[in-house]
Write a protein that holds these residues in place. Structure first.
Motif, PDB file in Angstrom:
ATOM      1  N   VAL A  85       1.057  -1.350  -0.391  1.00  0.00           N
ATOM      2  CA  VAL A  85      -0.017  -0.319  -0.491  1.00  0.00           C
ATOM      3  C   VAL A  85       0.670   0.987  -0.449  1.00  0.00           C
ATOM      4  O   VAL A  85       2.013   1.335   0.806  1.00  0.00           O
ATOM      5  CB  VAL A  85      -1.043   0.191   0.921  1.00  0.00           C
ATOM      6  N   GLY A  86       0.994   2.059  -0.841  1.00  0.00           N
ATOM      7  CA  GLY A  86       1.917   2.987  -1.590  1.00  0.00           C
ATOM      8  C   GLY A  86       0.648   4.369  -1.695  1.00  0.00           C
ATOM      9  O   GLY A  86      -0.155   4.247  -2.085  1.00  0.00           O
ATOM     10  N   VAL A  87       1.683   5.169  -1.691  1.00  0.00           N
ATOM     11  CA  VAL A  87       1.321   6.916  -2.133  1.00  0.00           C
ATOM     12  C   VAL A  87       2.103   7.408  -3.380  1.00  0.00           C
ATOM     13  O   VAL A  87       3.517   6.415  -3.282  1.00  0.00           O
ATOM     14  CB  VAL A  87       1.048   7.638  -1.551  1.00  0.00           C
ATOM     15  N   ALA A 120       6.130   5.671  -1.512  1.00  0.00           N
ATOM     16  CA  ALA A 120       6.898   5.489  -0.589  1.00  0.00           C
ATOM     17  C   ALA A 120       5.641   4.784   0.034  1.00  0.00           C
ATOM     18  O   ALA A 120       4.501   5.077  -0.427  1.00  0.00           O
ATOM     19  CB  ALA A 120       7.019   6.525   0.250  1.00  0.00           C
ATOM     20  N   GLY A 121       5.497   3.768   1.007  1.00  0.00           N
ATOM     21  CA  GLY A 121       4.454   2.506   1.366  1.00  0.00           C
ATOM     22  C   GLY A 121       4.939   1.792   1.940  1.00  0.00           C
ATOM     23  O   GLY A 121       6.211   1.290   2.659  1.00  0.00           O
ATOM     24  N   LEU A 173       9.526  -1.443   4.626  1.00  0.00           N
ATOM     25  CA  LEU A 173       8.685  -0.111   3.738  1.00  0.00           C
ATOM     26  C   LEU A 173      10.109   0.286   3.115  1.00  0.00           C
ATOM     27  O   LEU A 173      10.955  -0.042   2.784  1.00  0.00           O
ATOM     28  CB  LEU A 173       9.380   1.151   5.226  1.00  0.00           C
ATOM     29  N   PHE A 174       8.939   0.778   2.340  1.00  0.00           N
ATOM     30  CA  PHE A 174      10.247   1.855   1.398  1.00  0.00           C
ATOM     31  C   PHE A 174       9.505   2.861   0.718  1.00  0.00           C
ATOM     32  O   PHE A 174       8.621   3.452   1.023  1.00  0.00           O
ATOM     33  CB  PHE A 174       9.666   0.314  -0.051  1.00  0.00           C
ATOM     34  N   TYR A 208      13.338  -1.500   3.280  1.00  0.00           N
ATOM     35  CA  TYR A 208      13.857  -1.960   4.727  1.00  0.00           C
ATOM     36  C   TYR A 208      13.156  -2.548   5.377  1.00  0.00           C
ATOM     37  O   TYR A 208      11.568  -2.215   5.591  1.00  0.00           O
ATOM     38  CB  TYR A 208      14.479  -1.121   5.924  1.00  0.00           C
ATOM     39  N   TYR A 209      13.134  -3.680   5.861  1.00  0.00           N
ATOM     40  CA  TYR A 209      12.583  -4.646   7.052  1.00  0.00           C
ATOM     41  C   TYR A 209      12.552  -4.711   8.425  1.00  0.00           C
ATOM     42  O   TYR A 209      13.366  -5.079   8.751  1.00  0.00           O
ATOM     43  CB  TYR A 209      12.858  -6.409   6.238  1.00  0.00           C
TER      44      TYR A 209
END
Length: 224
Positions: free
Chosen positions: A105-107, A119-120, A158-159, A174-175
């Motif tokens: 899920v990102g924007v 990012a998401g 997160l990305f 990153y996890y």
């Protein structure tokens, strides 16, 4: 025969025109997809971490919802090869990886027809784990397990990244969740004792990746 040939050509031309049609009004909903070249590592303390390149199999499928020229969001379904390489000792090297399926899920914000940022968050499920062991650069062990308890089954990530006007996408991920299940137990093949092979390995994966045209609007673009 010429009549039928003309009809087929006309239908192909119409389909091609639809596939290349650019939707100009908003909101816009469309599917996009593409591969991913992953350059990853693990944050393993007191170990020599080696950069790992995984060009396959990484499949990204995004359902995009663009609300304007400058903002949108997306979700989807991805398959990803996530892993890292580290040295347990000067002579022993481990190569581990997990195939994950994930829902992101990102924007997106910026010029969505050119250069923009995204990012998401992504929740991933490990489906296949593989581990290889090398001693003095010679492989001595190799195995893979479906739905293994050796790794944490659910992994959060997160990305953020940037999509360039050329269609090239650069992403950092990153996890926060640890890669290994440190409570996993196994039986030592030599002694028969119960061991926890990952008890002292705290590993979080991070990577940088390249994609091409992964957010490109294609033939599956529709007006809402």
């Amino acid at each position: 025969m010429k009549k039928y040939l003309a009809i087929v050509v006309l239908m192909m031309f119409s389909f091609t025109s639809f596939a290349q049609k650019k939707v100009s009004s908003y909101p816009q909903t469309y599917w996009s997809s593409g591969g991913e070249w992953i350059f990853s590592a693990g944050t393993v303390a007191d170990a020599n971490n080696v950069l790992r390149w995984a060009p396959v199999i990484n499949l990204q499928n995004f359902l995009n919802f663009d609300t304007s020229d400058n903002f949108g969001w997306f979700t989807g379904f991805n398959v990803r090869n996530v892993g890292f390489i580290f040295d347990e000792s000067p002579t022993v090297r481990k190569k581990v990886r997990s195939y994950n399926v994930g829902i992101p899920v990102g924007v997106k914000f910026g010029n969505l027809d050119g250069k923009f940022f995204f990012a998401g968050y992504e929740l991933e499920r490990s489906v296949n784990y593989r581990e290889r062991t090398f001693v003095d650069e010679r492989r001595v062990d190799r195995f893979n397990v479906w739905f293994s308890d050796r790794v944490n089954p659910w992994q959060s990530s997160l990305f953020f990244g940037i999509n360039y006007r050329s269609g090239t996408t650069l992403k950092f991920k990153y996890y926060p969740s640890e890669f290994f299940n440190r409570n996993f137990t196994a039986t030592d093949s030599n002694t028969g004792a119960t061991i926890r092979p990952y008890e002292n390995i705290q590993a979080n994966v991070f990577y940088v990746s390249l994609s091409f045209d992964v957010f490109s609007k294609g033939k599956f673009a529709f007006l809402d």
